[in-house]
Design a protein around this motif. Structure first.
Motif, PDB file in Angstrom:
ATOM      1  N   PHE A 189      -3.012   4.639 -14.070  1.00 45.45           N
ATOM      2  CA  PHE A 189      -1.490   4.290 -13.210  1.00 45.45           C
ATOM      3  C   PHE A 189      -1.753   3.164 -12.182  1.00 45.45           C
ATOM      4  O   PHE A 189      -2.907   2.850 -11.589  1.00 45.45           O
ATOM      5  N   GLY A 190      -0.546   2.501 -12.282  1.00 39.51           N
ATOM      6  CA  GLY A 190      -0.853   1.270 -11.133  1.00 39.51           C
ATOM      7  C   GLY A 190       0.285  -0.033 -11.386  1.00 39.51           C
ATOM      8  O   GLY A 190       1.047   0.207 -11.802  1.00 39.51           O
ATOM      9  N   VAL A 191      -0.794  -1.199 -11.309  1.00 38.55           N
ATOM     10  CA  VAL A 191      -0.063  -2.453 -11.646  1.00 38.55           C
ATOM     11  C   VAL A 191       1.021  -2.505 -12.647  1.00 38.55           C
ATOM     12  O   VAL A 191       0.749  -2.159 -13.902  1.00 38.55           O
ATOM     13  N   GLY A 192       2.203  -3.028 -12.494  1.00 37.22           N
ATOM     14  CA  GLY A 192       3.415  -3.036 -13.388  1.00 37.22           C
ATOM     15  C   GLY A 192       4.623  -2.693 -12.926  1.00 37.22           C
ATOM     16  O   GLY A 192       5.550  -3.463 -13.423  1.00 37.22           O
ATOM     17  N   LEU A 193       4.908  -1.653 -12.280  1.00 36.72           N
ATOM     18  CA  LEU A 193       4.170  -0.269 -12.330  1.00 36.72           C
ATOM     19  C   LEU A 193       4.047   0.312 -13.556  1.00 36.72           C
ATOM     20  O   LEU A 193       5.271   0.471 -14.264  1.00 36.72           O
ATOM     21  N   SER A 194       2.888   0.898 -13.928  1.00 37.21           N
ATOM     22  CA  SER A 194       2.967   1.594 -15.285  1.00 37.21           C
ATOM     23  C   SER A 194       2.048   2.669 -15.369  1.00 37.21           C
ATOM     24  O   SER A 194       1.222   2.618 -14.302  1.00 37.21           O
ATOM     25  N   TRP A 195       2.217   3.461 -16.184  1.00 35.82           N
ATOM     26  CA  TRP A 195       1.239   4.522 -16.248  1.00 35.82           C
ATOM     27  C   TRP A 195       0.955   5.091 -17.769  1.00 35.82           C
ATOM     28  O   TRP A 195       1.866   4.812 -18.706  1.00 35.82           O
ATOM     29  N   GLY A 226       0.955  -1.298   0.120  1.00 39.91           N
ATOM     30  CA  GLY A 226      -0.018   0.030  -0.067  1.00 39.91           C
ATOM     31  C   GLY A 226       0.766   1.183  -0.021  1.00 39.91           C
ATOM     32  O   GLY A 226       0.583   2.260  -0.734  1.00 39.91           O
ATOM     33  N   MET A 227       1.826   1.375   0.781  1.00 38.33           N
ATOM     34  CA  MET A 227       2.551   2.436   0.722  1.00 38.33           C
ATOM     35  C   MET A 227       3.401   2.632  -0.584  1.00 38.33           C
ATOM     36  O   MET A 227       3.438   4.129  -0.846  1.00 38.33           O
ATOM     37  N   ASP A 228       3.872   1.835  -1.088  1.00 38.42           N
ATOM     38  CA  ASP A 228       4.786   2.133  -2.247  1.00 38.42           C
ATOM     39  C   ASP A 228       3.678   2.441  -3.367  1.00 38.42           C
ATOM     40  O   ASP A 228       4.158   3.401  -4.072  1.00 38.42           O
ATOM     41  N   VAL A 229       2.533   1.620  -3.436  1.00 46.30           N
ATOM     42  CA  VAL A 229       1.502   2.239  -4.406  1.00 46.30           C
ATOM     43  C   VAL A 229       1.032   3.325  -4.249  1.00 46.30           C
ATOM     44  O   VAL A 229       0.789   4.160  -5.262  1.00 46.30           O
ATOM     45  N   PHE A 230       0.961   3.792  -2.869  1.00 44.86           N
ATOM     46  CA  PHE A 230       0.637   5.353  -2.726  1.00 44.86           C
ATOM     47  C   PHE A 230       1.514   6.530  -3.246  1.00 44.86           C
ATOM     48  O   PHE A 230       0.951   7.407  -3.874  1.00 44.86           O
ATOM     49  N   ALA A 231       2.700   5.942  -2.933  1.00 48.67           N
ATOM     50  CA  ALA A 231       3.975   7.110  -2.907  1.00 48.67           C
ATOM     51  C   ALA A 231       3.823   6.974  -4.735  1.00 48.67           C
ATOM     52  O   ALA A 231       4.158   8.427  -5.239  1.00 48.67           O
ATOM     53  N   PHE A 232       3.691   6.034  -5.213  1.00 49.32           N
ATOM     54  CA  PHE A 232       3.780   6.074  -6.810  1.00 49.32           C
ATOM     55  C   PHE A 232       2.507   6.838  -7.258  1.00 49.32           C
ATOM     56  O   PHE A 232       2.653   7.570  -8.399  1.00 49.32           O
ATOM     57  N   GLY A 233       1.320   6.573  -6.803  1.00 48.51           N
ATOM     58  CA  GLY A 233       0.148   6.976  -7.243  1.00 48.51           C
ATOM     59  C   GLY A 233       0.133   8.655  -7.194  1.00 48.51           C
ATOM     60  O   GLY A 233      -0.612   9.369  -8.073  1.00 48.51           O
ATOM     61  N   ILE A 234       0.537   8.785  -6.060  1.00 45.92           N
ATOM     62  CA  ILE A 234       0.531  10.842  -5.941  1.00 45.92           C
ATOM     63  C   ILE A 234       1.493  11.363  -6.787  1.00 45.92           C
ATOM     64  O   ILE A 234       1.252  12.533  -6.770  1.00 45.92           O
ATOM     65  N   SER A 235       2.507  10.572  -7.162  1.00 47.41           N
ATOM     66  CA  SER A 235       3.716  11.488  -7.617  1.00 47.41           C
ATOM     67  C   SER A 235       3.937  11.346  -9.266  1.00 47.41           C
ATOM     68  O   SER A 235       4.057  12.205  -9.944  1.00 47.41           O
ATOM     69  N   VAL A 236       3.316  10.232  -9.671  1.00 48.57           N
ATOM     70  CA  VAL A 236       3.665  10.035 -11.274  1.00 48.57           C
ATOM     71  C   VAL A 236       2.463  10.790 -12.059  1.00 48.57           C
ATOM     72  O   VAL A 236       2.822  11.355 -13.008  1.00 48.57           O
ATOM     73  N   PRO A 237       1.211  10.567 -11.934  1.00 47.58           N
ATOM     74  CA  PRO A 237       0.122  11.129 -12.764  1.00 47.58           C
ATOM     75  C   PRO A 237       0.310  12.644 -12.687  1.00 47.58           C
ATOM     76  O   PRO A 237       0.376  13.299 -14.079  1.00 47.58           O
ATOM     77  N   PRO A 238       0.761  13.400 -11.876  1.00 44.06           N
ATOM     78  CA  PRO A 238       0.872  15.102 -11.935  1.00 44.06           C
ATOM     79  C   PRO A 238       2.048  15.278 -12.809  1.00 44.06           C
ATOM     80  O   PRO A 238       1.922  15.904 -13.926  1.00 44.06           O
ATOM     81  N   LYS A 239       3.296  14.591 -12.970  1.00 46.84           N
ATOM     82  CA  LYS A 239       4.164  14.751 -13.786  1.00 46.84           C
ATOM     83  C   LYS A 239       3.969  14.342 -15.060  1.00 46.84           C
ATOM     84  O   LYS A 239       4.290  14.961 -15.850  1.00 46.84           O
ATOM     85  N   SER A 240       3.344  13.232 -15.266  1.00 45.07           N
ATOM     86  CA  SER A 240       2.890  12.748 -16.629  1.00 45.07           C
ATOM     87  C   SER A 240       1.883  13.713 -17.225  1.00 45.07           C
ATOM     88  O   SER A 240       2.292  13.985 -18.627  1.00 45.07           O
TER      89      SER A 240
END
Length: 347
Positions: free
Chosen positions: A322-328, A227-241
Protein backbone atom coordinates in the motif's frame (compact mmCIF):
# COMPACT_ATOMS: atom_id res chain seq x y z
CA UNK A 1 -14.77 -4.72 -7.63
CA UNK A 2 -11.13 -5.80 -8.13
CA UNK A 3 -11.37 -9.20 -6.45
CA UNK A 4 -10.20 -12.20 -8.45
CA UNK A 5 -8.21 -15.42 -8.28
CA UNK A 6 -5.94 -17.47 -10.52
CA UNK A 7 -5.29 -21.18 -10.09
CA UNK A 8 -2.64 -23.60 -11.38
CA UNK A 9 0.32 -21.33 -10.55
CA UNK A 10 2.90 -21.60 -7.78
CA UNK A 11 5.90 -19.66 -6.51
CA UNK A 12 9.01 -21.73 -7.23
CA UNK A 13 11.53 -19.42 -5.57
CA UNK A 14 12.37 -15.98 -4.20
CA UNK A 15 15.63 -14.03 -4.03
CA UNK A 16 16.77 -10.53 -3.11
CA UNK A 17 19.77 -8.33 -3.84
CA UNK A 18 20.92 -5.40 -1.70
CA UNK A 19 23.95 -3.12 -1.63
CA UNK A 20 26.71 -4.31 0.68
CA UNK A 21 27.01 -0.74 2.01
CA UNK A 22 25.19 -0.25 5.34
CA UNK A 23 24.13 3.19 6.59
CA UNK A 24 23.17 3.44 10.26
CA UNK A 25 20.52 5.97 11.21
CA UNK A 26 22.29 7.02 14.38
CA UNK A 27 24.93 8.59 12.12
CA UNK A 28 24.34 11.79 10.14
CA UNK A 29 21.81 10.02 7.95
CA UNK A 30 19.91 13.17 7.15
CA UNK A 31 21.31 16.65 6.69
CA UNK A 32 19.04 18.49 9.09
CA UNK A 33 19.75 20.43 12.22
CA UNK A 34 16.63 19.15 13.96
CA UNK A 35 17.13 15.45 13.17
CA UNK A 36 16.74 13.36 16.34
CA UNK A 37 18.18 9.94 15.53
CA UNK A 38 16.81 8.17 18.61
CA UNK A 39 13.30 9.52 18.09
CA UNK A 40 13.40 8.64 14.40
CA UNK A 41 14.45 5.04 15.04
CA UNK A 42 11.82 4.63 17.76
CA UNK A 43 9.02 5.93 15.54
CA UNK A 44 9.94 4.26 12.25
CA UNK A 45 11.79 1.19 13.50
CA UNK A 46 14.50 1.77 10.88
CA UNK A 47 17.91 1.30 12.50
CA UNK A 48 19.91 0.90 9.30
CA UNK A 49 19.54 0.66 5.52
CA UNK A 50 21.41 -0.61 2.47
CA UNK A 51 22.25 2.14 -0.01
CA UNK A 52 24.49 2.52 -3.05
CA UNK A 53 25.63 5.52 -5.06
CA UNK A 54 26.15 3.46 -8.22
CA UNK A 55 23.91 0.36 -8.28
CA UNK A 56 20.57 0.69 -10.04
CA UNK A 57 17.44 -1.32 -9.34
CA UNK A 58 18.13 -3.44 -12.41
CA UNK A 59 21.67 -4.21 -11.15
CA UNK A 60 20.29 -5.51 -7.86
CA UNK A 61 17.52 -7.48 -9.60
CA UNK A 62 20.02 -8.94 -12.06
CA UNK A 63 22.27 -10.24 -9.28
CA UNK A 64 19.31 -11.73 -7.44
CA UNK A 65 17.95 -13.30 -10.65
CA UNK A 66 21.22 -14.99 -11.57
CA UNK A 67 21.43 -16.48 -8.07
CA UNK A 68 17.84 -17.72 -8.07
CA UNK A 69 17.95 -19.20 -11.58
CA UNK A 70 21.08 -21.13 -10.58
CA UNK A 71 19.52 -22.32 -7.30
CA UNK A 72 16.38 -23.46 -9.14
CA UNK A 73 18.49 -25.10 -11.86
CA UNK A 74 16.18 -23.54 -14.43
CA UNK A 75 17.10 -23.51 -18.10
CA UNK A 76 17.04 -19.85 -19.11
CA UNK A 77 15.60 -20.72 -22.50
CA UNK A 78 12.43 -21.91 -20.73
CA UNK A 79 11.74 -18.56 -19.02
CA UNK A 80 9.02 -17.04 -21.18
CA UNK A 81 8.06 -13.85 -19.33
CA UNK A 82 9.79 -11.11 -17.31
CA UNK A 83 7.95 -8.30 -15.52
CA UNK A 84 9.98 -5.48 -13.93
CA UNK A 85 8.24 -3.36 -11.26
CA UNK A 86 9.99 -0.17 -10.19
CA UNK A 87 9.79 3.60 -10.05
CA UNK A 88 13.53 3.91 -10.64
CA UNK A 89 13.93 2.45 -14.11
CA UNK A 90 17.28 2.60 -15.92
CA UNK A 91 15.96 5.04 -18.53
CA UNK A 92 12.81 6.94 -19.43
CA UNK A 93 12.85 4.61 -22.41
CA UNK A 94 13.39 1.81 -23.32
CA UNK A 95 11.67 -0.42 -20.76
CA UNK A 96 14.16 -1.85 -18.28
CA UNK A 97 12.54 -5.28 -18.70
CA UNK A 98 13.92 -5.38 -22.25
CA UNK A 99 17.42 -4.63 -20.97
CA UNK A 100 17.15 -7.35 -18.33
CA UNK A 101 15.90 -9.90 -20.87
CA UNK A 102 19.12 -9.42 -22.83
CA UNK A 103 21.38 -9.12 -19.79
CA UNK A 104 20.06 -12.37 -18.32
CA UNK A 105 20.38 -14.15 -21.64
CA UNK A 106 16.70 -15.05 -21.92
CA UNK A 107 15.00 -16.08 -25.15
CA UNK A 108 14.20 -13.39 -27.71
CA UNK A 109 10.63 -14.71 -27.60
CA UNK A 110 10.37 -13.69 -23.93
CA UNK A 111 7.43 -11.45 -22.94
CA UNK A 112 8.90 -8.38 -21.17
CA UNK A 113 7.22 -5.34 -19.63
CA UNK A 114 7.73 -2.60 -17.05
CA UNK A 115 5.20 -1.68 -14.37
CA UNK A 116 5.60 1.76 -12.76
CA UNK A 117 4.36 1.29 -9.22
CA UNK A 118 5.91 1.69 -5.79
CA UNK A 119 4.72 0.32 -2.46
CA UNK A 120 1.91 -1.86 -3.87
CA UNK A 121 3.98 -2.89 -6.88
CA UNK A 122 4.98 -6.43 -5.93
CA UNK A 123 1.34 -7.50 -5.48
CA UNK A 124 0.30 -5.80 -8.73
CA UNK A 125 3.22 -7.34 -10.59
CA UNK A 126 2.42 -10.73 -9.09
CA UNK A 127 -1.12 -10.57 -10.50
CA UNK A 128 0.28 -9.71 -13.95
CA UNK A 129 2.65 -12.67 -13.98
CA UNK A 130 0.17 -15.11 -12.46
CA UNK A 131 -2.44 -14.19 -15.08
CA UNK A 132 0.07 -14.96 -17.84
CA UNK A 133 0.83 -18.36 -16.35
CA UNK A 134 -2.63 -19.47 -15.27
CA UNK A 135 -3.76 -20.80 -18.67
CA UNK A 136 -0.58 -22.79 -19.21
CA UNK A 137 0.46 -20.85 -22.29
CA UNK A 138 3.48 -19.56 -20.38
CA UNK A 139 5.20 -22.12 -18.13
CA UNK A 140 7.91 -20.16 -16.28
CA UNK A 141 8.28 -16.46 -15.51
CA UNK A 142 10.18 -13.96 -13.39
CA UNK A 143 8.83 -11.01 -11.42
CA UNK A 144 11.56 -8.46 -10.63
CA UNK A 145 10.65 -5.69 -8.19
CA UNK A 146 12.49 -2.99 -6.29
CA UNK A 147 13.84 0.53 -6.11
CA UNK A 148 17.34 1.87 -5.78
CA UNK A 149 19.33 4.78 -7.19
CA UNK A 150 17.19 7.89 -7.40
CA UNK A 151 16.82 10.23 -10.34
CA UNK A 152 18.80 12.98 -8.66
CA UNK A 153 20.80 13.13 -5.48
CA UNK A 154 19.76 15.29 -2.54
CA UNK A 155 19.80 15.26 1.26
CA UNK A 156 19.64 11.73 2.63
CA UNK A 157 16.29 10.39 3.76
CA UNK A 158 16.84 7.92 6.63
CA UNK A 159 13.64 5.97 5.91
CA UNK A 160 14.39 4.49 2.47
CA UNK A 161 16.76 1.70 1.46
CA UNK A 162 17.75 0.12 -1.85
CA UNK A 163 16.83 -3.44 -2.88
CA UNK A 164 15.93 -5.58 -5.88
CA UNK A 165 13.99 -8.84 -5.65
CA UNK A 166 13.05 -11.75 -7.90
CA UNK A 167 10.05 -14.04 -7.59
CA UNK A 168 10.11 -17.09 -9.86
CA UNK A 169 6.69 -18.51 -10.77
CA UNK A 170 5.64 -21.53 -12.79
CA UNK A 171 2.53 -23.20 -14.17
CA UNK A 172 1.55 -26.11 -11.93
CA UNK A 173 -1.60 -28.08 -12.72
CA UNK A 174 -3.81 -28.33 -9.63
CA UNK A 175 -2.02 -25.67 -7.59
CA UNK A 176 -4.37 -23.64 -5.39
CA UNK A 177 -3.01 -20.40 -6.81
CA UNK A 178 -3.58 -16.83 -5.68
CA UNK A 179 -6.47 -14.67 -4.48
CA UNK A 180 -6.23 -10.90 -4.95
CA UNK A 181 -7.92 -7.68 -3.89
CA UNK A 182 -6.86 -4.33 -5.38
CA UNK A 183 -7.92 -0.72 -5.00
CA UNK A 184 -6.96 2.80 -6.02
CA UNK A 185 -7.69 6.27 -4.68
CA UNK A 186 -6.20 8.62 -7.26
CA UNK A 187 -7.62 11.66 -5.44
CA UNK A 188 -4.58 11.26 -3.19
CA UNK A 189 -2.06 11.09 -6.05
CA UNK A 190 -0.04 13.98 -4.63
CA UNK A 191 0.28 12.50 -1.13
CA UNK A 192 3.52 10.89 -2.35
CA UNK A 193 4.97 12.58 -5.40
CA UNK A 194 8.11 13.62 -7.28
CA UNK A 195 6.87 16.92 -8.77
CA UNK A 196 9.25 17.31 -11.73
CA UNK A 197 10.70 15.11 -14.45
CA UNK A 198 7.56 13.84 -16.14
CA UNK A 199 5.65 15.26 -19.07
CA UNK A 200 3.46 17.55 -16.95
CA UNK A 201 6.32 19.33 -15.18
CA UNK A 202 9.35 18.92 -17.39
CA UNK A 203 12.95 19.44 -16.37
CA UNK A 204 14.06 23.04 -15.91
CA UNK A 205 16.73 24.92 -13.99
CA UNK A 206 14.14 25.56 -11.30
CA UNK A 207 13.80 21.81 -10.79
CA UNK A 208 17.17 21.81 -9.04
CA UNK A 209 16.52 24.75 -6.73
CA UNK A 210 16.54 23.78 -3.06
CA UNK A 211 13.36 24.72 -1.22
CA UNK A 212 12.05 24.13 2.28
CA UNK A 213 9.19 21.62 2.27
CA UNK A 214 7.69 20.64 5.63
CA UNK A 215 10.92 21.52 7.40
CA UNK A 216 13.18 19.71 4.91
CA UNK A 217 15.42 21.30 2.29
CA UNK A 218 14.83 19.55 -1.02
CA UNK A 219 14.55 19.97 -4.78
CA UNK A 220 11.73 18.97 -7.12
CA UNK A 221 13.27 15.63 -8.14
CA UNK A 222 12.94 14.30 -4.61
CA UNK A 223 9.97 12.43 -3.22
CA UNK A 224 7.59 14.60 -1.24
CA UNK A 225 5.22 12.99 1.22
CA UNK A 226 2.21 14.28 3.11
CA UNK A 227 2.89 12.25 6.24
CA UNK A 228 -0.48 12.63 7.93
CA UNK A 229 -2.47 11.70 4.82
CA UNK A 230 -0.26 8.70 4.12
CA UNK A 231 -0.45 7.52 7.73
CA UNK A 232 -4.26 7.77 7.79
CA UNK A 233 -4.45 5.87 4.50
CA UNK A 234 -1.94 3.24 5.62
CA UNK A 235 -3.63 2.28 8.87
CA UNK A 236 -7.17 2.15 7.44
CA UNK A 237 -6.96 0.51 4.01
CA UNK A 238 -4.92 -2.72 4.60
CA UNK A 239 -7.17 -4.12 7.37
CA UNK A 240 -10.27 -3.48 5.26
CA UNK A 241 -8.65 -5.06 2.20
CA UNK A 242 -7.60 -8.21 4.06
CA UNK A 243 -11.05 -8.62 5.57
CA UNK A 244 -12.73 -8.09 2.20
CA UNK A 245 -10.49 -10.71 0.57
CA UNK A 246 -11.19 -13.28 3.29
CA UNK A 247 -14.95 -12.66 3.11
CA UNK A 248 -15.01 -12.98 -0.67
CA UNK A 249 -13.18 -16.31 -0.69
CA UNK A 250 -14.60 -17.61 2.60
CA UNK A 251 -11.46 -18.15 4.65
CA UNK A 252 -10.39 -17.01 8.11
CA UNK A 253 -7.43 -14.67 7.69
CA UNK A 254 -6.33 -15.56 11.24
CA UNK A 255 -5.37 -19.02 9.92
CA UNK A 256 -2.50 -17.59 7.85
CA UNK A 257 0.97 -18.55 9.05
CA UNK A 258 2.62 -15.26 8.08
CA UNK A 259 1.51 -11.74 7.28
CA UNK A 260 3.95 -9.64 5.26
CA UNK A 261 3.00 -6.00 4.89
CA UNK A 262 4.79 -3.34 2.89
CA UNK A 263 7.51 -2.14 5.25
CA UNK A 264 6.28 1.45 5.55
CA UNK A 265 7.28 2.28 9.11
CA UNK A 266 6.95 0.42 12.39
CA UNK A 267 4.35 2.69 13.97
CA UNK A 268 2.04 2.40 10.96
CA UNK A 269 2.50 -1.35 10.55
CA UNK A 270 1.93 -2.06 14.23
CA UNK A 271 -1.36 -0.14 13.99
CA UNK A 272 -2.37 -2.46 11.16
CA UNK A 273 -1.39 -5.53 13.21
CA UNK A 274 -3.38 -4.47 16.27
CA UNK A 275 -6.44 -3.56 14.17
CA UNK A 276 -6.42 -7.09 12.73
CA UNK A 277 -5.68 -8.58 16.19
CA UNK A 278 -2.72 -10.54 14.84
CA UNK A 279 -0.15 -12.34 16.97
CA UNK A 280 3.24 -10.64 16.95
CA UNK A 281 5.13 -13.70 15.69
CA UNK A 282 2.94 -13.91 12.57
CA UNK A 283 3.80 -10.39 11.36
CA UNK A 284 7.33 -10.30 9.98
CA UNK A 285 9.46 -7.15 9.75
CA UNK A 286 12.64 -6.37 7.82
CA UNK A 287 12.50 -2.57 8.10
CA UNK A 288 14.86 -2.35 11.11
CA UNK A 289 17.69 -3.66 8.91
CA UNK A 290 16.70 -2.48 5.43
CA UNK A 291 14.28 0.45 5.79
CA UNK A 292 11.39 1.08 3.42
CA UNK A 293 12.40 -0.58 0.15
CA UNK A 294 9.25 0.23 -1.85
CA UNK A 295 8.06 -2.64 -4.09
CA UNK A 296 10.90 -4.87 -2.86
CA UNK A 297 9.80 -4.83 0.76
CA UNK A 298 7.51 -7.89 0.82
CA UNK A 299 9.78 -10.42 -0.96
CA UNK A 300 12.88 -8.96 0.73
CA UNK A 301 11.26 -9.60 4.11
CA UNK A 302 10.60 -13.22 3.16
CA UNK A 303 14.22 -13.74 2.05
CA UNK A 304 15.90 -11.85 4.91
CA UNK A 305 13.71 -13.00 7.80
CA UNK A 306 12.10 -16.33 6.89
CA UNK A 307 14.77 -18.23 4.96
CA UNK A 308 15.26 -21.65 6.53
CA UNK A 309 11.96 -21.53 8.44
CA UNK A 310 9.26 -22.53 5.96
CA UNK A 311 10.56 -23.79 2.62
CA UNK A 312 9.72 -27.50 2.89
CA UNK A 313 6.29 -27.30 4.51
CA UNK A 314 2.90 -25.97 3.48
CA UNK A 315 2.66 -22.33 4.57
CA UNK A 316 -0.15 -19.80 4.14
CA UNK A 317 0.79 -16.18 3.41
CA UNK A 318 -1.22 -12.98 3.33
CA UNK A 319 0.67 -10.01 1.88
CA UNK A 320 -0.46 -6.41 1.46
CA UNK A 321 1.28 -3.56 -0.34
CA UNK A 322 0.00 0.00 0.00
CA UNK A 323 1.15 3.53 -0.70
CA UNK A 324 2.05 5.77 -3.63
CA UNK A 325 -0.82 6.26 -6.04
CA UNK A 326 -2.62 6.00 -3.68
CA UNK A 327 -2.97 2.29 -4.38
CA UNK A 328 -3.12 -1.01 -2.56
CA UNK A 329 -3.10 -4.73 -3.23
CA UNK A 330 -3.63 -7.78 -1.03
CA UNK A 331 -2.84 -11.39 -1.97
CA UNK A 332 -3.37 -14.74 -0.25
CA UNK A 333 -1.36 -17.77 -1.36
CA UNK A 334 0.35 -20.93 -0.17
CA UNK A 335 3.91 -22.14 -0.66
CA UNK A 336 5.48 -25.59 -0.40
CA UNK A 337 8.86 -26.89 -1.54
CA UNK A 338 9.99 -23.37 -2.42
CA UNK A 339 13.59 -22.25 -3.02
CA UNK A 340 14.73 -19.18 -1.09
CA UNK A 341 18.18 -18.01 -2.13
CA UNK A 342 20.76 -16.49 0.19
CA UNK A 343 20.65 -12.71 0.28
CA UNK A 344 22.85 -11.34 -2.50
CA UNK A 345 25.05 -8.45 -1.32
CA UNK A 346 26.52 -6.36 -4.12
CA UNK A 347 29.33 -3.80 -4.23
Amino acid sequence: MALFEFKNVRIAGISAGVPANIVCNDDNAIQSGNYDAAAFVETTGVRQRRVSEKLTTSDLCYGAAERLIADLKWDKSEIEALVFVSQTADYILPATACILQNRLGLSKECYAEDVSLGCSGWVYGLSNVVSLLSTGGVKKALLLAGDAKKRAEGPRDPLFGHAGTVTALEYSEGAKGFQFHFGTDGSGYDAIIIPDGGSRNQVSLQSFEIQEVDGKMMHRFQTRMNGMDVFAFGISVPPKSIKKLSQKYDFDYMDADYFIFHQANMKMNEKIRTKLKLEEDKVIYSMPDFGNTSSASIPLTIVAKLKGKFENRLVKFICCGFGVGLSWGTVAFETENIVVSDLVEME
